[in-house]
Design an enzyme around this catalytic site. Structure first.
Site, PDB file in Angstrom:
ATOM      1  N   GLU A 129      38.774  42.650  50.453  1.00 31.49           N
ATOM      2  CA  GLU A 129      40.057  43.262  50.809  1.00 31.49           C
ATOM      3  C   GLU A 129      40.274  44.584  50.080  1.00 31.49           C
ATOM      4  OE1 GLU A 129      41.032  41.612  46.891  1.00 31.49           O
ATOM      5  OE2 GLU A 129      39.778  40.948  48.563  1.00 31.49           O
ATOM      6  N   ASN A 161      36.153  41.460  40.164  1.00 31.08           N
ATOM      7  CA  ASN A 161      36.925  41.099  38.970  1.00 31.08           C
ATOM      8  C   ASN A 161      36.753  39.612  38.710  1.00 31.08           C
ATOM      9  OD1 ASN A 161      38.785  40.578  36.955  1.00 31.08           O
ATOM     10  ND2 ASN A 161      40.519  40.546  38.365  1.00 31.08           N
ATOM     11  N   GLY A 172      40.855  32.976  35.395  1.00 29.93           N
ATOM     12  CA  GLY A 172      40.320  31.985  34.469  1.00 29.93           C
ATOM     13  C   GLY A 172      39.159  31.140  34.940  1.00 29.93           C
ATOM     14  N   CYS A 229      36.214  35.177  45.463  1.00 28.12           N
ATOM     15  CA  CYS A 229      36.258  35.202  43.997  1.00 28.12           C
ATOM     16  C   CYS A 229      36.456  33.792  43.419  1.00 28.12           C
ATOM     17  CB  CYS A 229      37.319  36.174  43.517  1.00 28.12           C
ATOM     18  SG  CYS A 229      36.901  36.913  41.930  1.00 28.12           S
ATOM     19  N   LEU A 230      37.621  33.449  42.859  1.00 26.97           N
ATOM     20  CA  LEU A 230      37.838  32.091  42.376  1.00 26.97           C
ATOM     21  C   LEU A 230      37.663  31.098  43.523  1.00 26.97           C
ATOM     22  CD1 LEU A 230      38.686  30.155  40.063  1.00 26.97           C
ATOM     23  CD2 LEU A 230      41.049  30.493  40.807  1.00 26.97           C
ATOM     24  N   GLY A 233      41.896  34.211  41.823  1.00 31.63           N
ATOM     25  CA  GLY A 233      42.799  33.697  40.800  1.00 31.63           C
ATOM     26  C   GLY A 233      42.168  33.855  39.430  1.00 31.63           C
ATOM     27  N   HIS A 248      35.635  41.244  46.188  1.00 24.00           N
ATOM     28  CA  HIS A 248      36.903  41.422  46.896  1.00 24.00           C
ATOM     29  C   HIS A 248      36.740  42.308  48.129  1.00 24.00           C
ATOM     30  CE1 HIS A 248      39.721  39.465  44.097  1.00 24.00           C
ATOM     31  NE2 HIS A 248      38.793  39.745  43.199  1.00 24.00           N
ATOM     32  N   GLY A 302      35.006  36.664  35.550  1.00 22.60           N
ATOM     33  CA  GLY A 302      34.280  36.407  34.311  1.00 22.60           C
ATOM     34  C   GLY A 302      33.419  35.163  34.376  1.00 22.60           C
ATOM     35  N   PHE A 303      33.447  34.461  35.519  1.00 25.70           N
ATOM     36  CA  PHE A 303      32.639  33.263  35.730  1.00 25.70           C
ATOM     37  C   PHE A 303      31.805  33.439  36.995  1.00 25.70           C
ATOM     38  CE2 PHE A 303      36.145  32.040  33.107  1.00 25.70           C
ATOM     39  CZ  PHE A 303      35.671  31.048  32.264  1.00 25.70           C
TER      40      PHE A 303
END
Length: 389
Positions: free
Chosen positions: A356, A312, A245, A270-271, A243, A354, A314-315
């Protein structure tokens, strides 16, 4: 031909302005300016909900040469704020293509420009960090554009998940496309089909395709769902999606995950990895310019093998804050940041990339097999092995 195209501008908060030509819809969008190093896969990038609030620059010099198709979508429509390329191919050629990149961008109202020096832009982002910016085809006043860029809200502290997650629960049905099917672990325990509940924070479609391809029943719930909402579905395992942000404002998700730990097998991407780590007591921080591309090297600390991965984000999870209950399983070999963890007590693990793919290499698809073993063990009533956990 370029002289006939409408001018387009990209302005950064540091005062830099790039002038190019519009290849998408007319308009103006603000967002964080980032770059992706993939050679192709631009259609998957455009439709990845994780890019919500970002203006994406492609480092590869020519984009659009294979057009777009209806099979490579990662969500129902593009989610990015804006798109920047060096050169947009005016001819597309691929046996699956049913349209051009420009036509697709215009159809979905995405502001995009070409004709700028993307090498210079990427070097600036790499050296100074991701910046707030604005992309425009309707304002040519450079001072005005820079001021708008500086007033952009940025990503830190914002809850972008609510802008991309589904509004209600739904059942997922499709499996992997034959072109991307590589086999994998399937359900073999008894007759009952494993049930996976996915908490959708902006999930790429290829994730539930992987889960369904292995013979699972897949239910998707909005990311705001409570732990009890999840348990009411009687799942055999819980998946935490990618996800957009900053993860720290998502307190509702962190609390739900904290309550689910120890009750069902959990797998996060990821998120989802960041949220699992926060639920276990860790902290996250914003990377200087993030990891975005389909060629990111990751070390599997458990096997010593290196995987080339699609990333992908940014955190990242702050290593100094890592609680005793979490063990590092993977590391990003570009900067040694944490790329995967597993819980020492509960059946839960996650990765900061990722597996996938779509687009990207398939080196890490074994992680879905690992989760499948946990699901099978959950159905059989057994305890997952240490290697699975």
């Amino acid at each position: 031909m370029y002289r006939q195209q409408k001018p387009g501008f990209l302005a950064l908060e540091d005062g830099t302005v790039y002038e190019g030509f519009s290849i998408g819809a007319e308009g103006e969008r603000d967002g964080e300016v980032v770059f992706n190093t993939s050679l192709t896969g631009y259609q998957e990038i455009l439709t990845d909900p994780s890019y919500r609030g970002q203006i994406v620059t492609m480092t590869y010099p020519m984009i659009g040469n294979v057009g777009v198709n209806l099979e490579d979508l990662e969500s129902s429509h593009p989610r990015i704020a804006g798109f920047v390329v060096r050169e947009n191919s005016r001819i597309h050629s691929n046996f699956r293509a049913n349209g051009s990149l420009s036509d697709y961008l215009i159809k979905h109202n995405i502001v995009a420009i070409s004709g700028i020096d993307t090498r210079a832009l990427v070097r600036r982002i790499r050296d100074r960090g991701a910046q707030k910016g604005i992309i425009s085809t309707i304002d040519s006043d450079r001072a005005s554009l820079v001021e708008k860029a500086r007033k952009s809200p940025g990503l830190i502290g914002r809850d972008l998940v609510r802008e991309v997650m589904p509004g209600s629960a739904n059942e997922w049905g499709s499996v992997l496309h034959p072109y991307s099917s590589l086999g994998g672990e399937t359900h073999t325990e008894g007759n009952r089909v494993p049930h996976v509940v996915c908490l959708d924070f902006g999930m790429k479609w290829n994730i539930p395709r992987h889960l369904a391809h292995r013979g699972n029943r897949v239910t998707i719930l909005p990311g705001t769902s409570s732990a009890q909402d999840v348990l009411n579905q009687n799942p055999d395992g819980v998946f935490l999606s990618n996800g957009p942000g900053d993860p720290e404002p998502l307190t509702y998700a962190i609390e739900s995950i904290r309550e689910l730990l120890g009750q069902k097998p959990v797998f996060g991407i990821c998120l989802g990895h960041q949220l699992l780590s926060l639920a276990a007591g860790a902290k996250t921080f914003k990377l200087k310019f993030g990891h975005r591309g389909a060629n990111q090297p990751v070390l599997n600390c458990l096997t010593g093998q290196v995987e080339i991965t699609s990333q992908n984000h940014g955190f990242a999870v702050e290593e100094a804050s890592l609680p005793e209950c979490l063990e590092v399983t993977h590391r990003n070999l570009n900067d040694n940041t944490i790329a995967g963890v597993r819980h020492r007590k509960h059946n839960a693990f996650s990765v900061q990339y990722h597996p996938e793919a779509s687009a990207g290499p398939h080196d890490s698809s074994y992680l879905f097999d690992q989760f499948q073993k946990s699901l099978n063990a959950s159905i059989a009533g057994g305890t997952p092995t240490a290697s699975t956990r």
